[in-house]
Scaffold this motif. Structure first.
Motif, short mmCIF file in Angstrom:
data_model
loop_
_atom_site.label_atom_id
_atom_site.label_comp_id
_atom_site.label_asym_id
_atom_site.label_seq_id
_atom_site.Cartn_x
_atom_site.Cartn_y
_atom_site.Cartn_z
N LEU A 152 0.78 -1.24 -0.01
CA LEU A 152 0.05 -0.05 0.07
C LEU A 152 0.70 1.28 0.11
CD1 LEU A 152 -3.14 1.08 0.36
CD2 LEU A 152 -2.29 1.40 2.74
N LEU A 153 1.79 1.14 0.84
CA LEU A 153 2.72 2.33 0.70
C LEU A 153 3.72 2.46 -0.55
CD1 LEU A 153 3.96 2.09 4.45
CD2 LEU A 153 2.32 3.68 3.77
N SER A 154 4.06 1.56 -1.04
CA SER A 154 4.83 1.52 -2.25
C SER A 154 4.16 2.11 -3.50
CB SER A 154 5.28 0.43 -2.49
OG SER A 154 4.22 -0.57 -2.97
N ARG A 155 2.53 1.69 -3.21
CA ARG A 155 1.81 2.41 -4.32
C ARG A 155 1.78 3.82 -4.07
NH1 ARG A 155 0.91 -0.35 -8.85
NH2 ARG A 155 -0.88 0.96 -9.25
N LEU A 156 1.44 4.25 -3.03
CA LEU A 156 1.50 5.77 -2.65
C LEU A 156 2.65 6.42 -3.05
CD1 LEU A 156 -0.49 5.46 0.95
CD2 LEU A 156 -1.51 6.35 -1.28
N ILE A 157 3.79 5.74 -2.67
CA ILE A 157 4.88 6.62 -3.32
C ILE A 157 5.04 6.42 -4.68
CG2 ILE A 157 7.55 6.29 -3.06
CD1 ILE A 157 7.29 5.04 -0.34
N THR A 158 4.66 5.34 -5.50
CA THR A 158 4.77 5.76 -6.82
C THR A 158 3.85 6.80 -7.29
OG1 THR A 158 5.12 3.10 -6.92
CG2 THR A 158 4.34 4.21 -8.83
N GLY A 159 2.78 6.81 -6.76
CA GLY A 159 1.96 7.89 -7.18
C GLY A 159 2.53 9.13 -6.86
N ALA A 160 3.34 9.62 -5.84
CA ALA A 160 3.87 10.69 -5.59
C ALA A 160 4.95 10.88 -6.54
CB ALA A 160 4.55 10.69 -4.02
N ARG A 161 5.83 10.07 -7.00
CA ARG A 161 6.90 10.08 -7.75
C ARG A 161 6.19 10.33 -9.33
NH1 ARG A 161 10.51 4.84 -7.91
NH2 ARG A 161 11.75 6.21 -9.55
N ARG A 162 5.01 10.21 -9.73
CA ARG A 162 4.49 10.20 -10.99
C ARG A 162 3.51 11.86 -10.93
NH1 ARG A 162 1.32 4.57 -12.05
NH2 ARG A 162 2.82 3.39 -12.39
N SER A 163 3.45 12.36 -9.91
CA SER A 163 2.87 13.67 -9.82
C SER A 163 3.53 14.67 -10.64
CB SER A 163 2.95 14.20 -8.36
OG SER A 163 2.54 15.48 -8.15
N SER A 164 2.47 15.53 -11.32
CA SER A 164 3.06 16.60 -12.18
C SER A 164 3.52 17.92 -11.58
CB SER A 164 1.96 16.61 -13.24
OG SER A 164 0.81 17.24 -12.57
N ASP A 165 3.36 17.83 -10.27
CA ASP A 165 3.90 19.05 -9.60
C ASP A 165 4.29 18.76 -8.10
OD1 ASP A 165 1.41 18.97 -8.08
OD2 ASP A 165 0.26 20.16 -9.13
N ARG A 166 4.77 19.85 -7.53
CA ARG A 166 5.32 19.51 -6.06
C ARG A 166 4.08 19.34 -5.25
NH1 ARG A 166 10.34 20.67 -4.45
NH2 ARG A 166 9.46 21.46 -2.61
N MET A 167 3.24 20.16 -5.24
CA MET A 167 2.01 20.24 -4.28
C MET A 167 1.44 18.60 -4.03
SD MET A 167 -0.04 23.62 -4.68
CE MET A 167 -0.44 23.40 -6.31
N GLY A 168 1.18 18.05 -5.07
CA GLY A 168 0.62 16.72 -5.34
C GLY A 168 1.56 15.51 -4.49
N MET A 169 2.87 15.94 -5.08
CA MET A 169 4.03 14.94 -4.43
C MET A 169 3.97 15.31 -2.85
SD MET A 169 7.53 14.84 -2.99
CE MET A 169 8.03 16.52 -3.93
N LEU A 170 3.90 16.28 -2.55
CA LEU A 170 4.26 16.75 -1.09
C LEU A 170 2.98 16.15 -0.10
CD1 LEU A 170 5.70 20.40 -1.06
CD2 LEU A 170 6.94 18.15 -0.39
N PHE A 171 1.54 16.25 -0.71
CA PHE A 171 0.68 15.96 0.11
C PHE A 171 0.67 14.31 0.34
CE2 PHE A 171 -3.49 14.04 0.53
CZ PHE A 171 -4.01 14.76 1.40
N ILE A 172 0.84 13.57 -0.77
CA ILE A 172 1.06 12.11 -0.75
C ILE A 172 2.14 11.62 0.33
CG2 ILE A 172 1.42 10.06 -2.01
CD1 ILE A 172 0.20 11.31 -4.52
N MET A 173 3.33 12.25 -0.01
CA MET A 173 4.29 11.93 1.03
C MET A 173 4.29 12.26 2.53
SD MET A 173 6.20 10.07 -0.86
CE MET A 173 7.65 9.90 0.27
N ALA A 174 3.46 13.50 2.75
CA ALA A 174 3.02 13.78 4.01
C ALA A 174 2.08 12.53 4.51
CB ALA A 174 2.37 14.92 4.03
#
Length: 364
Positions: A285-307
């Motif tokens: 589950l966590l690895s899928r979320l991290i993959t989603g963060a890596r695919r984010s098109s901007d920093r805001m989306g990445m930061l929310f998922i990783m938070a």
């Protein structure tokens, strides 16, 4: 639907359903498992609604959500409105549903606010001013939650800011210096807290139970930890052969088996193998979320998922540590498995946000 993260969604649903079975085993005469299924239904609706909404629109509204969350934390402190359970005024009564804990939802709005503030395009490292503002964003909800008082919930907020700062171009030497300073200050703060009375005797005992379990008072403050260890050991490799009625939780020896110690109940019913499979499910589950963060098109989306990942990982580690007797009992639920509508729905809201980020990774 083709780009929808089915693995993440089905995995989350699977963990909830497995947890619901354990809740039913832990409290066979109660209806907690029914409420958990209701929470799953509400959570899925919320998740889908957010997944198909542009997350950038939601982040633009982050200040409004954040302020609304702070208002809820203030309302819960009002006698007559906020419910006081086990010495904590942390719940609001919702007719037809039950009690509702605002701090779980405010965790999501706080992560949104931090992601919005630190997610802007940058070409330089964080300034002191930015770090202070980030600290204030976190300090407001934490201060209100401490008034409840709910130290366990406060601790789950800290990894959110830590992850956001780490991923926002903070200087490496500052990270190293902070880590070394924490190693020195945390023990010093504990000693000072004991001498000044800021750390209460029962809090000291909870820590001593972990440091010296053999000499802990197993009928007093160490009762929860000791009974949890016994419950875990009862499961063995494949799970206990005792019926539900004669299990540790069924005989009411294990306190709060459907919330704080749901992992201990899992160990008793499914054994070591079941515990490893649950842990593996969380890792995926966590690895899928991290993959989603890596695919984010901007920093805001990445930061929310990783938070969200940071907070989720911390909760999993602390809750499992409570069950195994390697961390103090501080009332932190196991995400998606512990009984509790607020925690369950808030987690699905965050998952929906993560899916929204992935669905829009190619959107300009």
């Amino acid at each position: 639907w083709r780009d929808f993260d089915w693995v993440l969604t089905l995995l989350a649903i699977g963990i909830v359903l497995f947890g619901t079975i354990q809740i039913r085993n832990a409290q066979p005469t109660e209806t907690y498992w029914v409420k958990q299924l209701i929470g799953l239904s509400i959570g899925l609706v919320a998740m889908l609604s957010i997944a198909f909404t542009d997350y950038r629109r939601l982040l633009n509204l982050a200040p409004a959500f954040y302020i609304f969350g702070l208002i809820l934390l203030i309302i819960v402190l009002v006698p007559g409105i906020g419910l006081k359970i086990n010495g904590q005024r942390a719940w609001i009564k919702v007719p037809g549903i039950g009690q509702f804990q605002p701090s779980e939802f405010v965790k999501v709005t706080t992560a949104m606010m931090l992601a919005r503030y630190f997610g802007k395009h940058r070409v330089q490292v964080l300034t002191l001013k930015e770090m202070i503002v980030g600290g204030l964003i976190l300090a407001l909800p934490i201060g209100l939650i401490l008034l409840e008082p709910d130290v366990g919930s406060v601790l789950t907020y800290l990894p959110i800011l830590a992850v956001v700062l780490f991923l926002s171009a903070i200087r490496l030497r500052l990270v190293i210096a902070s880590a070394l300073l924490a190693v020195v200050l945390i023990p010093a703060a504990y000693v000072i807290g004991v001498k000044t009375g800021a750390v209460k005797p029962y809090q000291q005992e909870r820590i001593n139970v972990i440091l010296d379990p053999e000499n802990a008072d197993r009928r007093g403050i160490g009762y929860h930890t000791w009974q949890s260890i016994l419950t875990v050991g009862e499961g063995g490799i494949y799970g206990s052969r005792s019926s539900v009625e004669y299990s540790q939780s069924g005989l009411k020896f294990l306190p709060e088996p459907h919330t704080d110690f749901i992992y201990a109940v899992t160990a008793e019913n499914t054994g070591f193998i079941g515990c490893v499979l649950v842990l593996l499910a969380y890792v995926i589950l966590l690895s899928r979320l991290i993959t989603g963060a890596r695919r984010s098109s901007d920093r805001m989306g990445m930061l929310f998922i990783m938070a969200f990942v940071g907070g989720l990982t911390f909760q999993i580690f602390i809750n499992m540590g409570m069950a195994l007797g390697i961390s103090p009992v501080i009332g932190v639920p196991l995400p998606l498995m512990s009984a509790g509508l607020a925690s369950l729905i808030a987690t699905f809201i965050a998952i929906g946000f993560a899916i929204s980020v992935q669905l829009r990774r190619f959107v300009n």
